[in-house]
Design a protein around this motif. Structure first.
Motif, short mmCIF file in Angstrom:
data_model
loop_
_atom_site.label_atom_id
_atom_site.label_comp_id
_atom_site.label_asym_id
_atom_site.label_seq_id
_atom_site.Cartn_x
_atom_site.Cartn_y
_atom_site.Cartn_z
N GLY A 40 0.83 -1.21 0.00
CA GLY A 40 0.00 0.00 0.00
C GLY A 40 0.86 1.25 0.00
O GLY A 40 0.57 2.24 -0.68
N TRP A 41 1.92 1.21 0.78
CA TRP A 41 2.86 2.33 0.93
C TRP A 41 3.44 2.74 -0.42
O TRP A 41 3.49 3.91 -0.78
CB TRP A 41 3.97 1.86 1.87
N GLU A 42 3.91 1.73 -1.18
CA GLU A 42 4.51 2.02 -2.49
C GLU A 42 3.45 2.36 -3.52
O GLU A 42 3.69 3.18 -4.41
CB GLU A 42 5.32 0.81 -2.97
N ALA A 43 2.28 1.76 -3.40
CA ALA A 43 1.21 2.03 -4.37
C ALA A 43 0.73 3.48 -4.26
O ALA A 43 0.55 4.15 -5.27
CB ALA A 43 0.05 1.06 -4.17
N VAL A 44 0.55 3.99 -3.03
CA VAL A 44 0.13 5.40 -2.91
C VAL A 44 1.24 6.31 -3.42
O VAL A 44 0.97 7.36 -4.01
CB VAL A 44 -0.28 5.80 -1.46
#
Length: 663
Positions: free
Chosen positions: A144-148
């Motif tokens: 999620g961290w990298e996707a945002v």
């Protein structure tokens, strides 16, 4: 699979479905269908989040795996959900603000050729953020961290024909990589020492590893948990724009205004704050890490506020106030007041999204001019934008009874009660920050909505640099798709603090979710002093922060309404300080000189000596020269005369016979 578990899956998958349909088939289905499909997706997600929130409020929590992504040795990498009061709060905030931004975008981006692409991106962003907050393990958190981060890169550079937008999105991407490198190292150390990435297992084993030390530098002992916590927090410093990794956030205002509200106020930048609160069982075991968090937050809260004072771009003023407020949340985390940090995250999400969207409404009304020096007197042209902006600004500066007051004052008091190293400086920073915040917030408010009109009603679109399709003419109130989200966000900005303070800070709301050790009694002492939300607001009228806020508003009114010559005089008298602020303390210049130019010089050196000299010179050209030399020597033997070859054969036979006889 129970009904509730189906709902858990629906929350992130509904926006993802909207993003896929609008992104892949947007041209096919048209503009209206694209915005409808994404808005319905996020609305379904919000409805499911509210249902889950009510379920959690009745005491039903969930922690389980959805499926196993891969197994490596004894380690299982899983996708799973952890649904508790912290997750449920974040889900409702993210989906509500996202829905408001989706509706608002219809009005703001109506003339933009990338309309369907924009809706696809913001819906994809919502999916990524929900995966981040619902994670029950570090792997999914990192996904999620990298996707945002990726989607924010796409959104900041949305107007990709503009060089400033491309520069801004690259800067955001690179600065976040620095933070994410620390974050990844932290997750790697968790896996190495705990043998699992599952939150519950890691938190239960953390006290057993509290005494372990490691040597990063030979001869220097470090507590293992201190190292892990600081590395994880470096990730938060990148994502939540804390000093010195804050430099990307003001530049990211190059993106369209709806994403400024979604990413840089309500959701993505608060991911770091959420992560540290989620990791409270680990942070509580390291005073060093908490002190580090508190001091970094204090520097950000105060010094980024100073920069807001001199900005003239309406969105950049709000951006610097976001930096400052994120600093406040970080200070609360360092003071072990995790619940206060999450409370401020929630109240801030509403009033800051409101301020960004109101700024966007002003930009529409001003035909895409963003310079507050060319506004003034907009109150009578844009009444809804004016009143909602006023509510947002009053909430931001901590006006008693409004939402920002409850969370901000609680942070100041919690820091005052902390005994960790650095808490004295942090207390000074958050108290002084109150005056600074009030001053720059109302400087913007007065320059935009009051005083004489300083705009040209005949010519183009002024000095703006937002998507320029201005038409000139008198400012006008924005369409209902813009004003409705403003009104919807103004309501929680006004009342949510009053309603939520008691259960969130002093009730059992975060019981079993956020862990505070007995060594850090700030929250217990706060609870002794708290009687009711009303009493807290009335008591505040006698406290220093309230009068500092009043002083900040009064001074900005005097400077910008009565004596506009004084700020100009101060600017000329203290030109050195002004230049330092204008250059943002030299961080951008240093980064450009040291990192960007340094990287280019290292690259040029590698090219010159590595590529040209070693690879081309030695290997490629060297091997060609070697073959040439060998062929030159062998050419001497190829004369073309038969008696030369016969002579060579006789000599060869003699040599062989001699060799055989001797053997």
């Amino acid at each position: 699979m129970t009904e509730m578990q189906k709902l858990y899956l629906l929350v992130p998958l509904a926006p993802l479905a909207g993003a896929v349909i609008a992104g892949l088939f947007g041209r096919l289905i048209g503009r209206a269908a694209s915005h409808w499909v994404t808005i319905i997706g996020v609305a379904v997600s919000l409805a499911a989040s509210v249902a889950i929130f009510q379920d959690v409020a009745q005491g039903h929590v969930f922690n389980g795996s959805v499926y196993t992504w891969l197994t490596s040795g004894d380690t299982r990498f899983e996708i799973g959900f952890l649904i508790d009061s912290l997750t449920a709060t974040m889900m409702v905030v993210v989906t509500f603000v996202s829905l408001m931004v989706h509706i608002y975008t219809i009005g703001y981006m109506q003339d933009d050729p990338g309309y369907q692409r924009f809706f696809s991106y913001i819906s994809l962003f919502t999916f990524s953020m929900l995966m981040l907050v619902m994670a029950n393990n570090f792997l999914q958190l990192f996904f999620g961290w990298e996707a945002v981060g990726l989607v924010s890169y796409l959104l900041i550079g949305f107007w990709y024909t503009r060089p400033t937008a491309i520069y801004a999105n690259l800067k955001a991407f690179l600065v976040n990589r620095v933070g994410d490198f620390g974050f990844l190292l932290g997750i790697g150390m968790v896996l190495a020492y705990f043998g699992t990435l599952d939150y519950a297992t890691v938190f239960s084993r953390a006290p057993d590893l509290a005494g372990i030390t490691i040597q990063l530098i030979p001869g220097q002992e470090w507590m293992l948990l201190t190292v892990i916590c600081i590395l994880l927090f470096i990730g938060a410093m990148g994502k939540s724009a804390q000093f010195p990794l804050h430099v990307w956030l003001p530049d990211s205002m190059e993106g369209p205004t709806p994403i400024s509200a979604l990413i840089h106020a309500a959701t993505m930048v608060t991911a770091g704050i959420f992560m540290v609160a989620r990791m409270s069982p680990m942070f509580e075991l390291s005073d060093t890490a908490l002190s580090f968090v508190m001091v970094i937050g204090a520097i950000t809260a105060l010094f980024m506020g100073f920069l807001g004072i001199i900005q003239n771009d309406i969105k950049r003023v709000v951006a610097y106030s976001t930096l400052s407020q994120l600093g406040y949340m970080t200070v609360a985390l360092g003071a072990s007041a995790y619940s206060v940090a999450i409370f401020h995250l929630m109240t801030h999400a509403f009033f800051k999204a409101l301020l960004f969207l109101a700024a966007g409404s002003v930009i529409i009304g001003m035909h895409h001019n963003q310079d507050i020096r060319h506004m003034g007197g907009l109150r009578k042209y844009m009444p809804i934008t004016w009143i909602t902006s006023l509510i947002g600004s009053l909430a931001l500066i901590g006006t008693p009874f409004l939402s920002g007051f409850y969370s901000k004052d609680s942070i100041i008091e919690a820091v005052g009660l902390s005994h960790l190293p650095g808490s004295g400086f942090a207390y000074f920073a958050v108290v002084a920050g109150v005056f600074v915040t009030a001053f720059y917030s109302f400087r913007m408010y007065f320059l935009v909505f009051h005083g004489k009109e300083r705009f040209d009603t005949h010519g183009g679109h002024g000095h703006g640099h937002d998507d320029a399709h201005g038409h000139g003419g008198t400012p006008h109130e924005s369409p209902w798709v813009v004003t409705l989200p403003l009104i919807m966000l103004a309501i929680p900005s006004a009342v949510i603090g009053y309603i939520a303070i008691e259960p969130m800070l002093f009730g059992d709301y975060f019981k079993g979710v956020i862990h505070v050790s007995d060594k850090h009694p700030a929250m217990q002492e706060l609870a002794h002093e708290f009687h009711s939300a009303g009493a807290m607001a009335l008591h505040a009228l006698t406290t220093l922060p309230f009068w500092l806020a009043v002083g900040g508003v009064a001074l900005s009114w005097f400077f910008y309404m009565k004596r506009p010559d004084i700020p100009e005089m101060i600017k000329n008298r203290f030109s050195l300080i002004y230049r330092i602020l204008e250059n943002k303390y030299g961080f951008d210049a240093f980064n450009d000189w040291f990192f960007a130019s340094g990287a280019r010089k290292i690259g040029a050196g590698f090219f010159k000596y590595g590529d040209v000299t070693v690879i081309d010179g030695l290997f490629v050209n060297g091997s060609a020269r070697l073959v040439g030399l060998f062929s030159q020597l062998s050419r001497q033997l190829q004369s073309g005369f038969i008696y030369h070859y016969a002579f060579a054969m006789i000599i060869g036979v003699l040599v062989l016979v001699t060799w055989f006889v001797r053997a």
